[in-house]
Scaffold this active site. Sequence first.
Site, mmCIF file in Angstrom:
data_model
loop_
_atom_site.group_PDB
_atom_site.id
_atom_site.type_symbol
_atom_site.label_atom_id
_atom_site.label_comp_id
_atom_site.label_asym_id
_atom_site.label_seq_id
_atom_site.Cartn_x
_atom_site.Cartn_y
_atom_site.Cartn_z
ATOM 1 N N CYS A 49 81.737 26.601 22.020
ATOM 2 C CA CYS A 49 80.418 27.097 22.441
ATOM 3 C C CYS A 49 79.342 26.711 21.452
ATOM 4 C CB CYS A 49 80.385 28.624 22.460
ATOM 5 S SG CYS A 49 81.489 29.371 23.611
ATOM 6 N N ARG A 64 78.122 27.337 35.596
ATOM 7 C CA ARG A 64 78.528 28.384 34.658
ATOM 8 C C ARG A 64 77.418 28.672 33.646
ATOM 9 N NH1 ARG A 64 82.825 31.184 31.742
ATOM 10 N NH2 ARG A 64 82.086 31.204 29.621
#
Length: 480
Positions: A306, A405
């Site tokens: 991430c 997403r």
Amino acid sequence: MPNNFYRRLIEASNLFSFRDYLVIPGRSEVEPSQIAIASTFSTNIKVNLPFISSPMDTVTESGTAIALARLGGLGVIHRNMSIEEQVEQAKKVKRAESFIIRDVFTISPGTKVKDAIEIMTKNSISGLPVVESERLVGILTKRDVSFAEMGTDVSSVMTKNVITASPTATVEEAKRTMHEHRIEKLPVVDKDGKLHGLITIKDIYSREKYSAATRDSQGRLMVAAAVSPFDIDRAMALDHHVDALVCDVAHFHNSNIFNAARRMAKEISVDLVIGNIGTAQALKDSVSAIERVDGIRAGIGSGSTCITSVVTKAGAPTLFAVAEMADAMEELDLEIPIIADGGIRTPGDAMLSLAVGASTVMMGNVFAGCSESPGNLIKIGGKYYKPIRGMGSASAREKRFAVDRYASMAKGIAEGVEGYVSYRGDLQIVMDEFSAGLKAALGYAGASNIKNLWEKARFGTVVSAPSEGAGMKDIILPGD
Ligand code: XMP
């Protein structure tokens, strides 16, 4: 003019992470070997191992899902593929083993030997029941076709006197019949000769070998699949092939997403896991907006791939998110299983997540390094690696299916990176290490199982040097 910075800072000043707390050792009444780590993934899914694999395209397809469910965990098949491909992946897990296979490949007496061989090879199976108007008329195994002409009809080479089992046969009865007749496949037929399924000796042995596996009521391995809450077609297509659908959005706390998930909850029959969310308020809003929530993924922006918290400067670290959910749940008197998701790298991270209130932990990085994950093993400078990429990375986005997403996708910003992780070997080796490590950690906390850990764990803040390597101060490492 916004002038309440300090009030707003204090409201959420504690975005703690795995390095910030330790569980203080507590009195233990049991040995690590007596510690149970069975838990709950979602309302209807019990697991013997509290480890879940992430829906990432370098982490979970059928290979990882099968290996993990056999050991007692659960895989969530990623959604960066077409609906048909994802259904096929789920079916592969369901077909991997079961007591009675219901979804049997069959052929008719007029099928050519060549075509029968093709079906067997393509689906890695060694025998096919031969059926005419739903009734069993024979069985064709690899042995029958070894010397047959490719253009011959199956009817002239198949075994006609088939030993069968009744639909009510038990595992023991089936095993006995197969031993008695030295056969490895037992078609299940009713009194009218209609085929109901197939029992194989391979499945019976596998059932004995993997006694802790996560299985459904038919003895098949359980599996979950990721969906976008807006993709109702995908959810409907997967509904009868999986045991849970896992909403896969980076920031679930959003009115449009609530509306979509509420609709989805009404359409599907399997468990619905929502996420990801990061705060108590998000939990409260989610459960009041959606009638049926069977599990919650907690944590935003902490995954190894991430860069959300770097790119957007927004995030709710996994441990913080789990604590928020658990406290809110207590306040609301709810017991929805929490899945800690992102940044878990060691059994200790898993224990901390469980101690603050999670029921299971989801891992991407750890499983990406296993031999069962998608992607080839590569060798760099004498060491082996496997690929990993964030589902918000530029290359994952090229495959478009998971593009929604990440909210900022529309603006074209990547929220994930790609690279390689060290190869860890077979998933079983990694899970053995994690289970042993987690049991040892529970032992230090003085807990005999996960519920006991929720009650007993006491936390301390790490105030001096980080714990990593604390014991290695006076040690010279090889190569130093
Ligand atoms: P680990 O640390 O185990 O975390 O690899 C797995 C979790 O990371 C999330 N994930 C992402 N988060 N950008 C993100 O902000 C991404 O590209 C990305 N890809 C995966 C996801 O929740 C997963 O379970």
